[in-house]
Design a protein around this motif. Structure first.
Motif, PDB file in Angstrom:
ATOM      1  N   THR A   1      19.187   3.301  -0.628  1.00  8.23           N
ATOM      2  CA  THR A   1      18.331   2.133  -0.409  1.00  8.23           C
ATOM      3  C   THR A   1      17.357   1.981  -1.569  1.00  8.23           C
ATOM      4  O   THR A   1      17.056   0.878  -2.005  1.00  8.23           O
TER       5      THR A   1
ATOM      6  N   GLY B   1      17.086  -5.194   4.164  1.00  2.16           N
ATOM      7  CA  GLY B   1      18.105  -4.589   5.020  1.00  2.16           C
ATOM      8  C   GLY B   1      17.660  -4.320   6.439  1.00  2.16           C
ATOM      9  O   GLY B   1      18.112  -3.378   7.070  1.00  2.16           O
TER      10      GLY B   1
ATOM     11  N   GLU C   1       0.767   3.752   1.982  1.00  7.52           N
ATOM     12  CA  GLU C   1       1.322   3.917   3.322  1.00  7.52           C
ATOM     13  C   GLU C   1       1.533   2.518   3.872  1.00  7.52           C
ATOM     14  O   GLU C   1       0.916   1.565   3.408  1.00  7.52           O
TER      15      GLU C   1
ATOM     16  N   GLY D   1       6.107   1.200  15.590  1.00  6.71           N
ATOM     17  CA  GLY D   1       6.284   2.503  16.219  1.00  6.71           C
ATOM     18  C   GLY D   1       7.739   2.852  16.484  1.00  6.71           C
ATOM     19  O   GLY D   1       8.064   4.013  16.707  1.00  6.71           O
ATOM     20  N   GLN D   2       8.601   1.841  16.465  1.00  7.24           N
ATOM     21  CA  GLN D   2      10.026   2.090  16.706  1.00  7.24           C
ATOM     22  C   GLN D   2      10.805   2.237  15.400  1.00  7.24           C
ATOM     23  O   GLN D   2      12.015   2.387  15.422  1.00  7.24           O
TER      24      GLN D   2
ATOM     25  N   ASP E   1      15.597   6.488   1.381  1.00  7.79           N
ATOM     26  CA  ASP E   1      16.753   7.296   0.999  1.00  7.79           C
ATOM     27  C   ASP E   1      17.255   6.828  -0.361  1.00  7.79           C
ATOM     28  O   ASP E   1      16.983   5.705  -0.795  1.00  7.79           O
TER      29      ASP E   1
ATOM     30  N   MET F   1      11.779   2.657   6.947  1.00 10.37           N
ATOM     31  CA  MET F   1      11.989   1.284   7.422  1.00 10.37           C
ATOM     32  C   MET F   1      10.655   0.533   7.451  1.00 10.37           C
ATOM     33  O   MET F   1      10.583  -0.631   7.041  1.00 10.37           O
TER      34      MET F   1
ATOM     35  N   ARG G   1      19.067   0.337  -4.489  1.00 10.67           N
ATOM     36  CA  ARG G   1      19.318  -1.082  -4.239  1.00 10.67           C
ATOM     37  C   ARG G   1      18.023  -1.886  -4.355  1.00 10.67           C
ATOM     38  O   ARG G   1      17.982  -2.942  -4.974  1.00 10.67           O
TER      39      ARG G   1
ATOM     40  N   PHE H   1       0.840  -1.192   0.000  1.00  6.26           N
ATOM     41  CA  PHE H   1       0.000   0.000   0.000  1.00  6.26           C
ATOM     42  C   PHE H   1       0.877   1.244   0.000  1.00  6.26           C
ATOM     43  O   PHE H   1       2.053   1.203   0.352  1.00  6.26           O
TER      44      PHE H   1
ATOM     45  N   GLU I   1      16.079  -9.595   5.566  1.00  9.77           N
ATOM     46  CA  GLU I   1      17.455  -9.342   5.152  1.00  9.77           C
ATOM     47  C   GLU I   1      17.468  -8.639   3.793  1.00  9.77           C
ATOM     48  O   GLU I   1      18.224  -7.705   3.567  1.00  9.77           O
TER      49      GLU I   1
ATOM     50  N   ALA J   1      18.342  -6.580  11.612  1.00  5.71           N
ATOM     51  CA  ALA J   1      18.567  -6.187  13.009  1.00  5.71           C
ATOM     52  C   ALA J   1      17.287  -5.688  13.669  1.00  5.71           C
ATOM     53  O   ALA J   1      17.250  -5.497  14.877  1.00  5.71           O
ATOM     54  N   PHE J   2      16.242  -5.472  12.886  1.00  6.66           N
ATOM     55  CA  PHE J   2      15.020  -4.896  13.441  1.00  6.66           C
ATOM     56  C   PHE J   2      13.858  -5.873  13.448  1.00  6.66           C
ATOM     57  O   PHE J   2      12.705  -5.476  13.544  1.00  6.66           O
TER      58      PHE J   2
ATOM     59  N   ARG K   1       0.916   0.476   6.359  1.00  5.73           N
ATOM     60  CA  ARG K   1      -0.135  -0.399   6.893  1.00  5.73           C
ATOM     61  C   ARG K   1       0.398  -1.606   7.626  1.00  5.73           C
ATOM     62  O   ARG K   1      -0.055  -2.742   7.417  1.00  5.73           O
ATOM     63  N   LEU K   2       1.360  -1.395   8.490  1.00  6.49           N
ATOM     64  CA  LEU K   2       1.789  -2.489   9.360  1.00  6.49           C
ATOM     65  C   LEU K   2       0.867  -2.511  10.558  1.00  6.49           C
ATOM     66  O   LEU K   2       0.342  -1.475  10.967  1.00  6.49           O
TER      67      LEU K   2
ATOM     68  N   ARG L   1       9.785  -0.580   4.103  1.00  3.31           N
ATOM     69  CA  ARG L   1      10.564  -1.751   3.679  1.00  3.31           C
ATOM     70  C   ARG L   1       9.994  -3.031   4.286  1.00  3.31           C
ATOM     71  O   ARG L   1       9.975  -4.082   3.639  1.00  3.31           O
TER      72      ARG L   1
END
Ligand SMILES: Nc1ncnc2c1ncn2[C@@H]1O[C@H](COP(=O)(O)OP(=O)(O)OP(=O)(O)O)[C@@H](O)[C@H]1O
Ligand SMILES: [Mg+2]
Lengths: 274, 278
Positions: free
Chosen positions: B182, B136, B97, B146-147, B179, B152, B185, B95, B133, B139-140, B99-100, B155
């Protein structure tokens, strides 16, 4: 790869326990206590300078002495426990029924069409209007009191559970549709988590309502062990120190419930901490 | 034919997407807003279509119709020969936006696309890990939306759309919030995935370079009501090299169709846009 993926999100150093405690104490906000302190100072002054006749206003010291006496040779601890027991049982019954009914209303729109208006109408009745009816049905003893507390707890929980489950933003509904969620997955992954903050609001309100109802039930229905009974006793025997002590106890329990509710909410809704 | 490369993967004669005489009107109170008019578009399996057009010309609406979220229209929208009756596991959308679901972690959100995939627990975990992965965000994995920053989160929603390897990808400005680095890529990744998996993609973008670089064909929409101004095939050379003369020529043609006058001012426009995005 962009820079933001280099730092993991939870790289927090483990603090030393003592310094952590010191930091917590420093971080406490003392300002809310100022008004408490002012009231107590005013109270002392009013007593010391005889602004109010001692008959109507005990000295703070007298209240502390009364507490001391009650703990050693009186019944206030038992009364407090009795009141809390009633309150918690009523809260549990009302909360459980409210949650179950609210869930049914929120999940089945057919059920909501039939039962919903009645639930809404019930909310419009003033809470204390139920006291006489409930005492006729359940008697003025423990059962009647608990029934009343249950009704008080039931109201905010049923409404908030129902609303929380139904008021799902359209964007989430579309997402669930685009992922072909089954009904159960929709309830589990969208409707319930979306409802949780609202349900907590209801739970919070239920704690306060049920506590008010506990005082009311113990005042209006016949005397039994409990803090409400002590209030009646205090006013009838004109024991002003007992009245003050009991009111303060009611306040402390209320405050405790309030902070309990806030803490549990923060614990459950980790994702909500924005 | 300039886009002969993909037509080999179109095995059956049935196109992946077939839109005929599409008309879409929104009824808002007493007002009728004619949003899409006379849309005819046939997309072969394996084809990468990019759509450009002014804001509000109906691009998102078109994707919603293809997905089946909105079934109130006139005309024909067929996916694999069948009239769209609703969303299905063969199509996935990013979407506009992100929409998580805010109460699920990044990996939890990606996992929502695998509920009915038939994969084992272990396979799901691997697929989720691989796709985080890919965008990218390894690690998250356990971070809540919200964090995450806007880019991100976007993605993560790309990973969610890709994780179930859909036959048909609908992408609504999926790289808009990223950005520049990214974005470049992920453009290559999207291109590679669509080519390798033989899936079909329809991507909406405001970035004309992106439209030229990714698309086999570019659909240019004109607004009020949204209608197709041109469908331009992209020469293979343009898709391969952003500095090739074919690329530059096609980009200028698209910019011209969008109403941007000279190639020079278009370049300056692009530069400002990039600087803002970085
Ligand atoms: N649910 C709706 N009800 C009424 N009008 C709508 C609705 N959704 C979209 N529209 C209208 O349809 C038109 C096209 O909207 P759409 O979101 O498809 O534009 P877009 O091309 O995706 O724009 P953008 O590039 O800004 O995302 C707009 O004028 C919008 O106001
Ligand atoms: Mg849009």
């Amino acid at each position: 790869m962009s820079a933001d993926s280099i730092i993991p999100p939870r790289a927090v150093a483990v603090p030393h326990p003592v310094s952590a405690l010191v930091r917590r104490i420093r971080a406490l906000d003392w300002r809310p206590l100022l008004s408490f302190a002012a009231i107590i100072a005013l109270w002392f002054a009013a007593y010391e300078f005889n602004w109010v006749r001692a008959k109507f206003l005990p000295s703070p010291v007298a209240v502390v002495e009364r507490l001391w006496f009650e703990i050693h040779s009186g019944t206030i601890v038992t009364d407090l426990l009795e009141t809390l027991r009633r309150n918690i049982i009523g809260l549990a019954i009302g909360g459980f029924i409210g949650l179950a009914l609210g869930a049914l209303l929120g999940i089945s729109s057919g059920f909501a069409k039939i039962v919903g208006p009645t639930v809404l109408a019930q909310r419009q009745t003033a809470l204390f209007a139920w006291v006489p009816l409930l005492s006729v049905w359940f008697g003025g003893a423990d059962v009647g009191k608990i029934a009343f507390i249950s009704v008080a707890a039931f109201q905010p929980i049923v409404i908030n559970t129902w609303r929380g489950l139904t008021l799902v933003p359209k964007t989430y509904k579309e997402l669930a549709e685009s992922l072909s969620f089954t009904r159960w997955d929709y309830v589990r992954l969208v409707a319930i988590p979306n409802a949780l903050p609202t349900i907590f609001t209801g739970f919070h309100a239920a704690l306060i309502y049920a506590w008010l109802a506990t005082v009311g039930a113990e005042l209006f229905l016949n005397i039994a062990p409990g803090l409400g009974g002590r209030l009646t006793e205090g006013s009838q025997l004109f024991e002003i120190d007992l009245l003050f002590l009991t009111i303060i106890l009611f306040g402390i329990v209320g405050l405790f419930y309030n902070s309990l509710a806030e803490r549990t909410e923060g614990l459950f809704l980790k994702w909500n901490s924005r | 034919m300039s886009h002969a490369s993909f037509s080999a993967s179109a095995t059956s004669g049935v196109p992946a997407l077939d839109i005929r005489n599409l008309e879409k009107t929104f009824h808002v109170r007493d007002n009728d807003v004619h949003v899409l008019s006379g849309i005819n578009l046939t997309v072969e399996a394996g084809e990468f279509i990019t759509i450009v057009g002014a804001s509000g010309c109906g691009k998102s609406t078109l994707l919603r119709l293809i997905l089946g979220l909105d079934r109130d229209y006139e005309g024909d929208v067929r996916v694999n020969g069948e009239t769209v009756s609703g969303p299905g596991p063969d199509r996935a959308i990013v979407f506009q936006e992100h929409r998580l679901l805010p109460w699920l972690t990044a990996e939890g959100n990606v996992g929502t696309a695998l509920l009915y995939s038939g994969l084992t627990r272990q396979e799901k975990r691997e697929a989720i890990r691989d796709h985080l992965e890919l965008v990218g965000l390894s690690a998250f994995a356990t971070a809540y939306p919200g964090q995450l920053s806007g880019g991100m989160a976007q993605r993560v929603s790309i990973a969610r759309a890709l994780v179930n390897r859909p036959r048909f990808l609908l992408l609504d400005e999926p790289l808009g919030a990223l950005d520049a680095l990214t974005r470049l890529r992920l453009q290559d990744e999207l291109k590679r995935i669509v080519a390798n998996e033989g899936s079909t993609a329809v991507l909406v973008t405001h970035d004309v370079d992106e439209a030229v670089y990714l698309g086999h064909r570019i659909v240019v929409l004109h607004p009020r009501p949204g209608r197709i101004a041109a469908i331009l095939p992209v020469p293979a050379a343009a898709r391969e090299d952003r500095s090739s003369p074919e690329f530059v020529a096609l980009r200028d043609e698209v910019l011209g169709l969008l109403g941007v006058e000279s190639g020079k001012s278009a370049v300056r426009h692009r530069e400002t846009e990039t600087r803002v995005a970085v």
